[in-house]
Design a protein around this motif. Structure first.
Motif, PDB file in Angstrom:
ATOM      1  N   GLN A 249      -0.893   5.662  -2.759  1.00 50.54           N
ATOM      2  CA  GLN A 249      -1.598   4.806  -2.505  1.00 50.54           C
ATOM      3  C   GLN A 249      -1.071   3.216  -3.022  1.00 50.54           C
ATOM      4  OE1 GLN A 249      -5.784   5.186  -4.019  1.00 50.54           O
ATOM      5  NE2 GLN A 249      -5.589   7.540  -2.917  1.00 50.54           N
ATOM      6  N   PRO A 250      -0.501   3.413  -4.479  1.00 47.18           N
ATOM      7  CA  PRO A 250       0.045   2.231  -4.594  1.00 47.18           C
ATOM      8  C   PRO A 250       1.331   1.774  -3.926  1.00 47.18           C
ATOM      9  CG  PRO A 250      -0.408   3.442  -6.535  1.00 47.18           C
ATOM     10  CD  PRO A 250      -0.708   4.383  -5.512  1.00 47.18           C
ATOM     11  N   SER A 254       1.914  -1.944  -2.325  1.00 49.12           N
ATOM     12  CA  SER A 254       2.941  -2.734  -2.644  1.00 49.12           C
ATOM     13  C   SER A 254       3.884  -3.261  -1.555  1.00 49.12           C
ATOM     14  CB  SER A 254       3.724  -1.877  -3.641  1.00 49.12           C
ATOM     15  OG  SER A 254       4.575  -0.689  -3.189  1.00 49.12           O
ATOM     16  N   TRP A 255       3.745  -2.172  -0.377  1.00 46.05           N
ATOM     17  CA  TRP A 255       4.577  -2.653   0.656  1.00 46.05           C
ATOM     18  C   TRP A 255       3.841  -3.712   1.466  1.00 46.05           C
ATOM     19  CZ3 TRP A 255       3.491  -0.864   5.996  1.00 46.05           C
ATOM     20  CH2 TRP A 255       4.579  -1.093   6.662  1.00 46.05           C
ATOM     21  N   ILE A 256       2.472  -3.586   1.486  1.00 37.27           N
ATOM     22  CA  ILE A 256       1.653  -4.642   2.049  1.00 37.27           C
ATOM     23  C   ILE A 256       1.875  -6.056   1.560  1.00 37.27           C
ATOM     24  CG2 ILE A 256      -0.454  -5.132   2.939  1.00 37.27           C
ATOM     25  CD1 ILE A 256      -1.029  -2.029   3.298  1.00 37.27           C
ATOM     26  N   ASP A 257       1.691  -5.989   0.190  1.00 32.76           N
ATOM     27  CA  ASP A 257       1.596  -6.913  -0.623  1.00 32.76           C
ATOM     28  C   ASP A 257       2.584  -7.029  -1.545  1.00 32.76           C
ATOM     29  OD1 ASP A 257       0.952  -9.205  -2.339  1.00 32.76           O
ATOM     30  OD2 ASP A 257      -0.893  -8.175  -3.250  1.00 32.76           O
ATOM     31  N   ASP A 261       1.851  -5.714  -8.335  1.00 36.25           N
ATOM     32  CA  ASP A 261       2.606  -4.862  -9.633  1.00 36.25           C
ATOM     33  C   ASP A 261       4.124  -5.044  -9.460  1.00 36.25           C
ATOM     34  OD1 ASP A 261       2.680  -3.259 -11.871  1.00 36.25           O
ATOM     35  OD2 ASP A 261       2.198  -1.561 -10.771  1.00 36.25           O
ATOM     36  N   PRO A 262       4.769  -6.188  -9.647  1.00 32.45           N
ATOM     37  CA  PRO A 262       6.152  -6.343  -9.512  1.00 32.45           C
ATOM     38  C   PRO A 262       6.827  -5.721 -10.783  1.00 32.45           C
ATOM     39  CG  PRO A 262       5.000  -8.546 -10.010  1.00 32.45           C
ATOM     40  CD  PRO A 262       3.840  -7.459  -9.657  1.00 32.45           C
ATOM     41  N   LEU A 263       6.306  -5.483 -11.836  1.00 30.67           N
ATOM     42  CA  LEU A 263       6.936  -5.013 -12.941  1.00 30.67           C
ATOM     43  C   LEU A 263       6.637  -3.376 -13.037  1.00 30.67           C
ATOM     44  CD1 LEU A 263       6.338  -7.673 -15.878  1.00 30.67           C
ATOM     45  CD2 LEU A 263       8.378  -7.182 -14.303  1.00 30.67           C
ATOM     46  N   VAL A 368      11.490  -2.185   4.500  1.00 29.43           N
ATOM     47  CA  VAL A 368      11.160  -2.067   6.053  1.00 29.43           C
ATOM     48  C   VAL A 368      10.005  -0.950   6.061  1.00 29.43           C
ATOM     49  CG1 VAL A 368      11.720  -1.521   8.455  1.00 29.43           C
ATOM     50  CG2 VAL A 368      13.307  -2.667   7.060  1.00 29.43           C
ATOM     51  N   LEU A 369       9.924  -0.146   5.141  1.00 31.04           N
ATOM     52  CA  LEU A 369       9.055   1.233   5.104  1.00 31.04           C
ATOM     53  C   LEU A 369       8.660   1.043   3.596  1.00 31.04           C
ATOM     54  CD1 LEU A 369      11.255   3.649   7.100  1.00 31.04           C
ATOM     55  CD2 LEU A 369       9.039   2.452   7.915  1.00 31.04           C
ATOM     56  N   PRO A 370       7.695   1.958   3.564  1.00 27.64           N
ATOM     57  CA  PRO A 370       6.983   2.037   2.115  1.00 27.64           C
ATOM     58  C   PRO A 370       8.000   2.816   1.482  1.00 27.64           C
ATOM     59  CG  PRO A 370       5.144   2.119   3.653  1.00 27.64           C
ATOM     60  CD  PRO A 370       6.565   2.117   4.431  1.00 27.64           C
TER      61      PRO A 370
END
Length: 408
Positions: A249-250, A254-257, A261-263, A368-370
């Motif tokens: 799920q994360p 993280s791929w969409i947004d 959680d950048p760190l 380009v992909l998750p």
């Protein structure tokens, strides 16, 4: 039947004659060589930091590469038809391994991922065996039933006779029965791989099976319907990531947004993007990557392509992409020119697997992909997977020896 089997044995010996396809062989050697060079460059800092040995990963990969070349030399001489007898046993073994890996304890730090089986100092992923098992079994079965798959003959299965002998509108055709059988095999394999928390492996195996059915000649309308269903499913998943396993799920979020959680979950992807951007057109030079200095975590594995982009630049990365494209093109040409349907499906299925896996890995690294955790063939660290991959290249070369190609 006995006479037919005897003739088949006379026609196909254990060894095959004829020259192998030199262009395909040279592409494979180029990918293995570049893979070793870049794996050493990408892993040297990480190896020194954790093992006090810059050659730690390289030495292990080199051993399996050498073993692989021996296997390739032998397998390219073996008549690929001997694999027909191994198709069902290998499929059953792959099922057993996929079940076994769910029962053994996963490595420390990877408690959620039941993907590896340890045999002393060596670990391997049963999903690697499952990929080849699907290709081999489908090629074997589709070769045997190719005429039924490409015709409208009614099924002679006992359970279908009630429909076919009656006056009802429903008729069960042989090609429908075969498709259902392939989908069942594919569903069982994908379900077992999915239980490992290996979403990327599941998608790859599913795509392999679908491609094999397409190559066998099933009606294209089924694939159009399937493609529409996949697009709808992807849209649903993107809008409802909660339906995926907890660990996945994360990655979707993280791929969409891109600020999610950048760190944490986006750290590796962000560092890979920085590495790619730092490479520019010609790169910073072999061995000069800064991002491999513990910024890109485990750079020798799934994200090695980012280090390739940083050190070799756009030109070097494009050259490697072209090599993969040439491998797929030449492999498909060998398949098209193969002397029988079994060899054709086998060769095309194997190179499609390599091409698709490379495309997915590059898609993940470039965001380009998750981030699904899929390795780059020939480049990512993994001795047993490299050995299996080179073995498969040997199979394609075996097919090439009798293919109707102009030999160099």
């Amino acid at each position: 039947m006995a006479k037919r089997n005897a003739n088949a044995k006379q026609k196909h010996g254990f060894l095959t004659l004829g020259g192998l396809d030199i262009p395909f062989f040279m592409i494979v050697i180029a990918l293995i060589t570049l893979g070793l060079i870049m794996m050493f460059s990408a892993s040297s800092s990480y190896s020194y930091y954790y093992f006090n040995d810059s050659f730690y990963y390289f030495k292990r990969q080199l051993v399996f590469a050498i073993l692989g070349l021996v296997v390739l030399a032998v397998m390219s001489r073996v008549d690929y038809h001997v694999l027909k007898g191994a198709a069902i046993p290998i499929l059953l073994v792959s099922f057993a391994l996929l079940i076994a890996v769910l029962l053994v304890s996963p490595p420390a730090g990877f408690e959620e991922f039941h993907r590896w089986i340890s045999l002393g100092p060596v670990t391997f992923q049963p999903s690697e065996v499952a990929k080849f098992a699907i290709i081999l079994y489908f090629a074997y079965h589709m070769d045997r039933h190719y005429k039924e798959i490409n015709s409208n003959v009614l099924s002679d299965a006992s359970w279908a006779q009630g429909f076919n002998q009656g006056r009802g509108l429903i008729k069960i055709r042989a090609k429908t029965v075969h498709m259902l059988w392939y989908l069942l095999i594919l569903a069982v394999t994908c379900a077992l791989v999915y239980k490992e928390n290996h979403v990327s492996g599941t998608l790859l195996i599913f795509a392999l099976g679908v491609m094999m059915m397409f190559l066998a000649g099933f009606n294209y309308r089924w694939f159009v319907i399937g493609a529409v269903a996949v697009v709808v499913l992807v849209i649903v998943v993107i809008n409802n990531p909660s339906i995926l396993p907890e660990h996945a799920q994360p990655r979707i979020l993280s791929w969409i947004d891109k600020s999610y959680d950048p760190l944490g979950v986006r750290w590796q992807t962000n560092q890979a993007i920085y590495a790619i951007g730092s490479g520019g057109f010609f790169g910073v030079g072999l061995g000069n990557s800064k991002m491999k200095q513990l910024y890109v975590s485990e750079p020798q594995n799934d994200f090695i392509f980012s280090i390739i982009c940083e050190e070799l630049g756009f030109v070097g990365a494009l050259f490697i992409v072209i090599l993969f494209a040439l491998l797929v093109w030449r492999g498909f040409l060998i398949g098209i020119k193969a002397k029988d349907k079994f060899g054709s499906l086998l060769a095309m299925g194997i190179v499609f697997q390599v091409g698709l896996q490379a495309a997915l890995n590059i898609g993940v690294v470039t965001d380009v992909l998750p981030n699904t955790g899929i390795s780059l063939p020939f480049f990512s660290y993994g001795g047993t997977s490299l050995l299996m991959l080179i073995f498969e290249m040997g199979v394609v070369l075996s097919v090439s020896r009798t293919a109707k190609l102009k030999k160099i």
